[in-house]
Design a protein around this motif. Structure first.
Motif, PDB file in Angstrom:
ATOM      1  N   VAL A 267       0.846  -1.195   0.000  1.00 10.86           N
ATOM      2  CA  VAL A 267       0.000   0.000   0.000  1.00 10.86           C
ATOM      3  C   VAL A 267       0.883   1.248   0.000  1.00 10.86           C
ATOM      4  CG1 VAL A 267      -1.658   1.373   1.322  1.00 10.86           C
ATOM      5  CG2 VAL A 267      -1.986  -1.086   1.105  1.00 10.86           C
ATOM      6  N   ALA A 268       1.929   1.234   0.807  1.00  9.51           N
ATOM      7  CA  ALA A 268       2.852   2.381   0.865  1.00  9.51           C
ATOM      8  C   ALA A 268       3.509   2.621  -0.492  1.00  9.51           C
ATOM      9  CB  ALA A 268       3.909   2.138   1.932  1.00  9.51           C
ATOM     10  N   LEU A 269       3.971   1.546  -1.136  1.00  7.46           N
ATOM     11  CA  LEU A 269       4.608   1.684  -2.447  1.00  7.46           C
ATOM     12  C   LEU A 269       3.612   2.179  -3.491  1.00  7.46           C
ATOM     13  CD1 LEU A 269       6.815  -1.533  -2.482  1.00  7.46           C
ATOM     14  CD2 LEU A 269       7.587   0.826  -2.267  1.00  7.46           C
ATOM     15  N   SER A 270       2.357   1.707  -3.394  1.00 11.25           N
ATOM     16  CA  SER A 270       1.318   2.156  -4.327  1.00 11.25           C
ATOM     17  C   SER A 270       1.040   3.640  -4.161  1.00 11.25           C
ATOM     18  CB  SER A 270       0.037   1.344  -4.101  1.00 11.25           C
ATOM     19  OG  SER A 270      -1.003   1.833  -4.915  1.00 11.25           O
ATOM     20  N   LEU A 271       0.981   4.096  -2.916  1.00 12.14           N
ATOM     21  CA  LEU A 271       0.759   5.527  -2.664  1.00 12.14           C
ATOM     22  C   LEU A 271       1.921   6.353  -3.205  1.00 12.14           C
ATOM     23  CD1 LEU A 271      -0.648   5.418   0.978  1.00 12.14           C
ATOM     24  CD2 LEU A 271      -1.879   6.151  -1.065  1.00 12.14           C
ATOM     25  N   TYR A 272       3.120   5.823  -3.073  1.00 15.85           N
ATOM     26  CA  TYR A 272       4.302   6.534  -3.579  1.00 15.85           C
ATOM     27  C   TYR A 272       4.306   6.597  -5.105  1.00 15.85           C
ATOM     28  CZ  TYR A 272       9.105   6.755  -5.307  1.00 15.85           C
ATOM     29  OH  TYR A 272      10.227   7.036  -6.031  1.00 15.85           O
ATOM     30  N   LYS A 273       4.000   5.464  -5.753  1.00 16.95           N
ATOM     31  CA  LYS A 273       4.115   5.395  -7.215  1.00 16.95           C
ATOM     32  C   LYS A 273       2.908   6.003  -7.937  1.00 16.95           C
ATOM     33  CE  LYS A 273       6.936   1.184  -7.131  1.00 16.95           C
ATOM     34  NZ  LYS A 273       6.965  -0.278  -7.448  1.00 16.95           N
ATOM     35  N   ASN A 274       1.697   5.738  -7.421  1.00 17.43           N
ATOM     36  CA  ASN A 274       0.489   6.092  -8.175  1.00 17.43           C
ATOM     37  C   ASN A 274      -0.203   7.361  -7.713  1.00 17.43           C
ATOM     38  OD1 ASN A 274       0.870   3.652  -9.570  1.00 17.43           O
ATOM     39  ND2 ASN A 274      -0.279   2.514  -8.038  1.00 17.43           N
ATOM     40  N   LYS A 275      -0.074   7.705  -6.433  1.00 19.44           N
ATOM     41  CA  LYS A 275      -0.818   8.847  -5.902  1.00 19.44           C
ATOM     42  C   LYS A 275       0.094   9.976  -5.415  1.00 19.44           C
ATOM     43  CE  LYS A 275      -4.659   5.900  -4.388  1.00 19.44           C
ATOM     44  NZ  LYS A 275      -5.671   6.372  -5.297  1.00 19.44           N
ATOM     45  N   ASN A 276       1.396   9.704  -5.385  1.00 22.83           N
ATOM     46  CA  ASN A 276       2.372  10.722  -4.948  1.00 22.83           C
ATOM     47  C   ASN A 276       2.051  11.248  -3.546  1.00 22.83           C
ATOM     48  OD1 ASN A 276       4.724  12.198  -5.386  1.00 22.83           O
ATOM     49  ND2 ASN A 276       3.613  13.984  -6.106  1.00 22.83           N
ATOM     50  N   ASP A 277       1.464  10.375  -2.704  1.00 21.70           N
ATOM     51  CA  ASP A 277       1.166  10.753  -1.315  1.00 21.70           C
ATOM     52  C   ASP A 277       2.334  10.305  -0.446  1.00 21.70           C
ATOM     53  OD1 ASP A 277       0.165  11.323   1.149  1.00 21.70           O
ATOM     54  OD2 ASP A 277      -1.797  10.418   0.824  1.00 21.70           O
ATOM     55  N   LEU A 278       3.388  11.110  -0.432  1.00 18.11           N
ATOM     56  CA  LEU A 278       4.622  10.696   0.242  1.00 18.11           C
ATOM     57  C   LEU A 278       4.473  10.659   1.754  1.00 18.11           C
ATOM     58  CD1 LEU A 278       7.236  12.636  -1.909  1.00 18.11           C
ATOM     59  CD2 LEU A 278       6.697  10.219  -1.994  1.00 18.11           C
ATOM     60  N   ASP A 279       3.674  11.561   2.306  1.00 21.23           N
ATOM     61  CA  ASP A 279       3.495  11.587   3.763  1.00 21.23           C
ATOM     62  C   ASP A 279       2.876  10.283   4.258  1.00 21.23           C
ATOM     63  OD1 ASP A 279       4.512  14.177   4.058  1.00 21.23           O
ATOM     64  OD2 ASP A 279       2.599  15.057   3.499  1.00 21.23           O
ATOM     65  N   LYS A 280       1.781   9.866   3.601  1.00 18.25           N
ATOM     66  CA  LYS A 280       1.109   8.643   4.016  1.00 18.25           C
ATOM     67  C   LYS A 280       1.972   7.417   3.709  1.00 18.25           C
ATOM     68  CE  LYS A 280      -2.437   8.674   5.485  1.00 18.25           C
ATOM     69  NZ  LYS A 280      -2.883   8.714   6.905  1.00 18.25           N
ATOM     70  N   ALA A 281       2.662   7.425   2.560  1.00 19.67           N
ATOM     71  CA  ALA A 281       3.539   6.304   2.209  1.00 19.67           C
ATOM     72  C   ALA A 281       4.643   6.134   3.248  1.00 19.67           C
ATOM     73  CB  ALA A 281       4.143   6.536   0.824  1.00 19.67           C
ATOM     74  N   ARG A 282       5.233   7.243   3.680  1.00 22.44           N
ATOM     75  CA  ARG A 282       6.291   7.180   4.695  1.00 22.44           C
ATOM     76  C   ARG A 282       5.735   6.654   6.022  1.00 22.44           C
ATOM     77  NH1 ARG A 282       8.769  10.700   8.598  1.00 22.44           N
ATOM     78  NH2 ARG A 282       6.987  12.091   8.372  1.00 22.44           N
ATOM     79  N   GLU A 283       4.529   7.080   6.371  1.00 27.56           N
ATOM     80  CA  GLU A 283       3.906   6.615   7.613  1.00 27.56           C
ATOM     81  C   GLU A 283       3.689   5.098   7.581  1.00 27.56           C
ATOM     82  OE1 GLU A 283      -0.496   6.892   9.684  1.00 27.56           O
ATOM     83  OE2 GLU A 283       0.204   8.592   8.470  1.00 27.56           O
ATOM     84  N   TYR A 284       3.180   4.584   6.449  1.00 28.68           N
ATOM     85  CA  TYR A 284       2.900   3.152   6.342  1.00 28.68           C
ATOM     86  C   TYR A 284       4.194   2.330   6.312  1.00 28.68           C
ATOM     87  CZ  TYR A 284      -2.014   4.212   5.279  1.00 28.68           C
ATOM     88  OH  TYR A 284      -3.316   4.636   5.334  1.00 28.68           O
ATOM     89  N   ILE A 285       5.200   2.795   5.571  1.00 23.30           N
ATOM     90  CA  ILE A 285       6.435   2.010   5.456  1.00 23.30           C
ATOM     91  C   ILE A 285       7.165   1.981   6.784  1.00 23.30           C
ATOM     92  CG2 ILE A 285       8.164   3.727   4.770  1.00 23.30           C
ATOM     93  CD1 ILE A 285       7.545   0.448   2.907  1.00 23.30           C
ATOM     94  N   ASN A 286       7.094   3.066   7.551  1.00 21.85           N
ATOM     95  CA  ASN A 286       7.701   3.072   8.894  1.00 21.85           C
ATOM     96  C   ASN A 286       6.992   2.080   9.807  1.00 21.85           C
ATOM     97  OD1 ASN A 286       9.830   4.885   8.704  1.00 21.85           O
ATOM     98  ND2 ASN A 286       8.499   6.659   8.886  1.00 21.85           N
TER      99      ASN A 286
END
Length: 546
Positions: A267-286
């Motif tokens: 989900v984090a990688l999808s947010l990073y690649k497809n939605k450019n939501d870096l804040d949420k992606a960083r939160e999920y990957i952490n």
């Protein structure tokens, strides 16, 4: 026509899935916020199972409890799962139970696969002799081998060994299906895995959805089924459905208190690649990294650090861009402040010059009293003009015209005053001019005129203001308009607060009252409120539809 209908139906279905996915993101954030509660339930369940060991004397019953603990700990804490596997192996040796010994050796090999110790897992499995008649052991054995070769296939992707491991995985998953209990959730999950590389997306979806329908959303197998189905939809390029089942898997992982977190990582990688939501992606990957540390999975941490580095690099780049724009904004603000300071200096100098001129004109102001009557006529004319505009134009145009006319009136008055001063000075009538300008009526009349204009404009904008204000007050403190539809001083104070003028000093300046008077009015209003603590906030929300 048929193509058009199919196209419309497809578009509507995509919109529906998008809306569902947005709700699933909200659901995911909600369960993550409450993950401590799920983990507490997990720990309580584990405590109860372990507590039961104290009341079991039969070795076979104790082995069954160990098996439950291993199943609970396997996706949660690797080290704890391995501890109970080893206890079960030792106990099986003591009672000379070859079946349980073999079963827990298979389980140990499976745990080693999850940890990334493939050689050690393979060595254990190669030493085992599985009775052909024991369906349960054959099922576990083939499942472990299929897991081994599946992970080897993933880790050797794009190499010459990849196809060999893929073939072996398929061979052992086919064998596992033969021994799997039919028509339960595990069977449909295994069937979906079997069809993953050679079946249609429709058949794969049918199997995994069937498995999920037989499971609770907080079970590990539910999460595994949803995750596998998301991978299948990703493979068939159905991104919306892939995202949907990936979110369902992530939600289920949190609810089941598993620390594998593969779905949340994706989900984090999808947010990073497809939605450019870096804040949420960083939160999920952490969060997935914390889970991997809890689970103590070396293999998972290696993959996570790689993904975390990608997301953090993009996040830092975003912060740098933001910092650049922030610096530009600061420089712009500093430049603007310099301009404002220069303007203030200019105004102060002009004010000083005006004060000097004012000192010269003080002796002439008495002569301006005769102008007051004319001003009254001007006020009346302006009021008539405002009334005409109110009924002939739309509300917004009326408010704009009233503002323009009010400004014009004061400009004209200043111009007339300037002309009068020039005329009186030329006529050497300074005493009369001083008498006119010293009249105390001028400020009172201008304030009254301002109040009248303010009341009409405000009530035109917010006709329900008095009723909505009264809804915030206790019954015995209700306020009414004056007979001439003018606001009372208390209502004017409330009106200015509604217009976001909240500082008492500013309100006092606008209404020509002392700050203490304004404080008294505000205290009276607040003490009469139904909700005293949030009165000012509630007052600023009234008449929101206008």
């Amino acid at each position: 026509m048929r193509i058009l209908i199919l196209t419309i139906t497809f578009c509507l279905s995509i919109l529906s899935v998008n809306a569902d996915n947005n709700k699933l993101y909200e659901r995911l954030d909600s369960v993550i916020a409450n993950r401590a509660e799920y983990e507490a339930n997990k720990e309580k369940r584990l405590h109860n199972i372990k507590f039961g060991i104290n009341y079991v004397s039969n070795a076979t019953d104790k082995l069954r409890i160990y098996e439950r603990l291993v199943n609970e700990y396997t996706p949660y804490k690797y080290d704890s799962a391995m501890v109970y596997v080893q206890k079960a192996i030792n106990l099986a040796k003591q009672i000379d139970s070859s079946e349980y010994y073999t079963q827990f050796q298979i389980i140990k090999a499976r745990l080693l696969v999850f940890r990334g110790f493939y050689i050690e897992a393979k060595e254990i499995l190669e030493k085992l002799e599985i009775p052909p008649t024991n369906r349960h052991l054959n099922y576990l054995y083939n499942c472990s081998l299929s897991a081994l070769y599946f992970n080897l296939n993933i880790s050797t992707k794009n190499s010459e060994y990849c196809q060999r491991y893929s073939t072996l995985f398929q061979e052992y998953i086919d064998k596992a299906i033969e021994y799997c209990p039919k028509k339960d959730a595990q069977y449909y999950y295994m069937k979906g895995v079997q069809l993953y590389s050679k079946g249609t997306i429709r058949d794969i979806s049918t199997c995994f959805n069937k498995a999920m329908s037989l499971l609770e959303p907080d079970s590990r197998l539910y999460a595994m089924s949803a995750y596998a189905l998301s991978k299948a939809y990703d493979k068939s390029h159905q991104s919306e459905l892939q995202e949907r089942y990936l979110l369902l898997a992530a939600i289920s992982d949190v609810m089941a208190s598993t620390n594998e977190s593969l779905a949340l990582q994706d989900v984090a990688l999808s947010l990073y690649k497809n939605k450019n939501d870096l804040d949420k992606a960083r939160e999920y990957i952490n969060q997935t990294l914390k889970d991997a540390q809890e689970y103590n999975s070396r293999l998972q941490r290696v993959e996570l650090y790689a993904n975390l580095n990608v997301i953090l690099s993009a996040y830092n780049e975003k912060l740098q861009k933001h910092s650049t724009w922030q610096n530009v904004a600061i420089i712009s603000i500093l430049g603007l402040m310099a301009i404002i300071v220069a303007a203030i200096v200019f105004v102060v100098r002009k004010n000083h010059l005006l004060k000097l001129k004012e000192t010269e004109l003080k002796t002439l102001t008495k002569q301006l009293s005769a102008d007051n009557k004319q001003r009254k006529k001007d006020n009346k004319a302006l009021q008539d003009s405002n009334d005409e505009f109110k009924y002939t134009n739309a509300k917004r145009e009326s408010m704009a015209n009233a503002f323009i006319m009010l400004c014009y009136q004061y400009i004209e008055r200043l111009d007339n005053q300037r002309k009068l001063v020039i005329r009186k000075i030329k006529a050497n009538q300074q005493n009369e001019l001083l008498s006119i300008l010293s009249s105390s009526k001028r400020g009172t009349e201008e304030s009254q005129n301002f109040f009248s204009q303010f009341d009409k404009i405000f009530l035109s904008l917010y006709p329900s203001f008095v009723n909505e204000l009264n809804s915030l007050l206790i019954p015995e403190a209700q306020i009414e308009l004056k007979e001439d539809n003018e606001l009372t001083p208390t209502l004017r104070v409330a009106a200015l607060i509604r217009l976001d003028v909240t500082e008492s000093a500013k309100i006092a300046g606008i209404l020509s009252y002392s700050p203490q008077t304004i404080y008294n009015y505000r205290s009276t209003l607040k003490n009469s409120a139904i909700d005293k603590e949030h009165f000012d906030e509630n007052l600023q929300k009234v008449c929101s539809v206008y």
